[in-house]
Design a protein around this motif. Sequence first.
Motif, PDB file in Angstrom:
ATOM      1  N   LYS A  74       0.885  -1.293  -0.116  1.00  0.00           N
ATOM      2  CA  LYS A  74      -0.042   0.048   0.088  1.00  0.00           C
ATOM      3  C   LYS A  74       1.013   1.246  -0.065  1.00  0.00           C
ATOM      4  N   LEU A  75       2.011   1.131   0.514  1.00  0.00           N
ATOM      5  CA  LEU A  75       2.970   2.390   0.636  1.00  0.00           C
ATOM      6  C   LEU A  75       3.778   2.375  -0.649  1.00  0.00           C
ATOM      7  N   ASP A  76       3.603   1.331  -1.537  1.00  0.00           N
ATOM      8  CA  ASP A  76       4.478   1.268  -2.845  1.00  0.00           C
ATOM      9  C   ASP A  76       5.827   0.893  -2.792  1.00  0.00           C
ATOM     10  N   LEU A  77       6.034   0.293  -1.629  1.00  0.00           N
ATOM     11  CA  LEU A  77       7.636  -0.288  -1.562  1.00  0.00           C
ATOM     12  C   LEU A  77       7.942  -1.478  -1.768  1.00  0.00           C
ATOM     13  N   PHE A  78       6.795  -2.331  -1.965  1.00  0.00           N
ATOM     14  CA  PHE A  78       6.934  -3.818  -2.367  1.00  0.00           C
ATOM     15  C   PHE A  78       5.671  -4.149  -3.277  1.00  0.00           C
ATOM     16  N   SER A  79       6.190  -5.092  -4.242  1.00  0.00           N
ATOM     17  CA  SER A  79       5.103  -5.724  -5.028  1.00  0.00           C
ATOM     18  C   SER A  79       5.303  -6.990  -5.163  1.00  0.00           C
ATOM     19  N   GLU A  80       4.300  -7.888  -5.434  1.00  0.00           N
ATOM     20  CA  GLU A  80       4.605  -9.357  -5.515  1.00  0.00           C
ATOM     21  C   GLU A  80       5.395  -9.895  -6.720  1.00  0.00           C
ATOM     22  N   LYS A  81       5.157  -9.032  -7.629  1.00  0.00           N
ATOM     23  CA  LYS A  81       6.060  -9.275  -9.026  1.00  0.00           C
ATOM     24  C   LYS A  81       7.475  -8.890  -9.002  1.00  0.00           C
ATOM     25  N   LYS A  82       7.802  -7.889  -8.284  1.00  0.00           N
ATOM     26  CA  LYS A  82       9.306  -7.166  -8.425  1.00  0.00           C
ATOM     27  C   LYS A  82       9.731  -7.065  -7.052  1.00  0.00           C
ATOM     28  N   GLY A  83       9.179  -7.465  -5.987  1.00  0.00           N
ATOM     29  CA  GLY A  83       9.896  -7.435  -4.719  1.00  0.00           C
ATOM     30  C   GLY A  83       9.948  -5.985  -4.172  1.00  0.00           C
ATOM     31  N   PHE A  84      11.062  -5.936  -3.585  1.00  0.00           N
ATOM     32  CA  PHE A  84      11.250  -4.524  -2.926  1.00  0.00           C
ATOM     33  C   PHE A  84      11.614  -3.467  -3.682  1.00  0.00           C
ATOM     34  N   ASN A  85      11.163  -2.270  -3.671  1.00  0.00           N
ATOM     35  CA  ASN A  85      11.679  -1.176  -4.668  1.00  0.00           C
ATOM     36  C   ASN A  85      12.609  -0.304  -3.828  1.00  0.00           C
ATOM     37  N   GLU A  86      13.827  -0.800  -3.994  1.00  0.00           N
ATOM     38  CA  GLU A  86      14.953  -0.013  -3.413  1.00  0.00           C
ATOM     39  C   GLU A  86      14.948   1.306  -3.587  1.00  0.00           C
ATOM     40  N   ARG A  87      14.870   1.847  -4.952  1.00  0.00           N
ATOM     41  CA  ARG A  87      14.708   3.378  -4.840  1.00  0.00           C
ATOM     42  C   ARG A  87      13.620   4.097  -3.999  1.00  0.00           C
ATOM     43  N   ALA A  88      12.489   3.330  -4.172  1.00  0.00           N
ATOM     44  CA  ALA A  88      11.362   3.990  -3.345  1.00  0.00           C
ATOM     45  C   ALA A  88      11.871   4.072  -1.918  1.00  0.00           C
ATOM     46  N   MET A  89      12.251   2.921  -1.360  1.00  0.00           N
ATOM     47  CA  MET A  89      12.568   2.696   0.100  1.00  0.00           C
ATOM     48  C   MET A  89      13.540   4.004   0.543  1.00  0.00           C
ATOM     49  N   ILE A  90      14.496   4.081  -0.545  1.00  0.00           N
ATOM     50  CA  ILE A  90      15.736   5.079  -0.155  1.00  0.00           C
ATOM     51  C   ILE A  90      14.811   6.464  -0.279  1.00  0.00           C
ATOM     52  N   ALA A  91      14.033   6.768  -1.226  1.00  0.00           N
ATOM     53  CA  ALA A  91      13.303   7.947  -1.210  1.00  0.00           C
ATOM     54  C   ALA A  91      12.443   8.082  -0.114  1.00  0.00           C
ATOM     55  N   GLN A  92      11.676   7.341   0.199  1.00  0.00           N
ATOM     56  CA  GLN A  92      10.722   7.324   1.564  1.00  0.00           C
ATOM     57  C   GLN A  92      11.351   7.621   2.627  1.00  0.00           C
ATOM     58  N   PHE A  93      12.583   6.997   2.816  1.00  0.00           N
ATOM     59  CA  PHE A  93      13.215   6.878   4.290  1.00  0.00           C
ATOM     60  C   PHE A  93      14.262   7.939   4.335  1.00  0.00           C
ATOM     61  N   THR A  94      14.492   8.715   3.173  1.00  0.00           N
ATOM     62  CA  THR A  94      15.511   9.763   3.226  1.00  0.00           C
ATOM     63  C   THR A  94      14.819  10.927   2.934  1.00  0.00           C
ATOM     64  N   SER A  95      13.790  11.351   2.656  1.00  0.00           N
ATOM     65  CA  SER A  95      13.108  12.185   2.149  1.00  0.00           C
ATOM     66  C   SER A  95      13.189  13.585   3.205  1.00  0.00           C
ATOM     67  N   ASN A  96      13.113  12.907   4.529  1.00  0.00           N
ATOM     68  CA  ASN A  96      13.252  14.264   5.599  1.00  0.00           C
ATOM     69  C   ASN A  96      14.705  14.785   5.895  1.00  0.00           C
ATOM     70  N   SER A  97      15.577  13.884   5.563  1.00  0.00           N
ATOM     71  CA  SER A  97      17.108  13.965   6.318  1.00  0.00           C
ATOM     72  C   SER A  97      18.011  12.974   5.101  1.00  0.00           C
ATOM     73  N   SER A  98      18.782  13.559   4.461  1.00  0.00           N
ATOM     74  CA  SER A  98      19.953  12.888   3.685  1.00  0.00           C
ATOM     75  C   SER A  98      21.195  12.290   4.755  1.00  0.00           C
ATOM     76  N   LYS A  99      20.853  12.497   6.174  1.00  0.00           N
ATOM     77  CA  LYS A  99      21.769  11.866   7.084  1.00  0.00           C
ATOM     78  C   LYS A  99      21.370  10.479   7.179  1.00  0.00           C
ATOM     79  N   ASP A 100      20.125  10.057   6.935  1.00  0.00           N
ATOM     80  CA  ASP A 100      19.527   8.621   6.927  1.00  0.00           C
ATOM     81  C   ASP A 100      19.967   7.817   5.828  1.00  0.00           C
ATOM     82  N   VAL A 101      20.714   8.322   4.635  1.00  0.00           N
ATOM     83  CA  VAL A 101      20.931   7.632   3.710  1.00  0.00           C
ATOM     84  C   VAL A 101      21.837   6.382   3.982  1.00  0.00           C
ATOM     85  N   ALA A 102      22.986   6.466   4.691  1.00  0.00           N
ATOM     86  CA  ALA A 102      23.853   5.359   4.675  1.00  0.00           C
ATOM     87  C   ALA A 102      23.113   4.335   5.618  1.00  0.00           C
TER      88      ALA A 102
END
Length: 145
Positions: A74-102
């Motif tokens: 529902k958050l568009d971070l995973f799909s049954e066919k493609k698995g985890f969307n790594e770019r979306a995960m990075i975008a979602q969880f670093t949008s507030n702060s680039s300090k969290d990228v690593a």
Amino acid sequence: MQSQCLLLIAAVATLLVAQTAAKFRIKNHNDAEKAFEECREEYYVPDDIYEKYLNYEFPDHRRTSCFVKCFLEKLDLFSEKKGFNERAMIAQFTSNSSKDVATVRHGLEKCIDHNEAESDVCTWANRVFSCWLPINRHVVRKVFA
């Protein structure tokens, strides 16, 4: 030298977020709350277990794996066919702060798999997310607070 590396990492993260943003919309607290509620209804999660989910704690329970899969879809971070969307995960969880990228990337590198074990899709989504989450729970809480 170290400050140049940090600037480069921040620039790359910003570029990745910008590229991903064209296809992926960053989700907020309301989106996460709606996903929680919809998945709770779909999987009939008991109150005591649901309370733990709301704190981003996903205990071993017969409903947990499919709840996690539902939530991530529902958050568009995973799909049954493609698995985890790594770019979306990075975008979602670093949008507030680039300090969290690593931290976010480290968790992905450590935990992401492409279901080589050929698990059912719920088990796969939960296996990867339950590996990634302890490393990044503080980031998830900060983004969806």
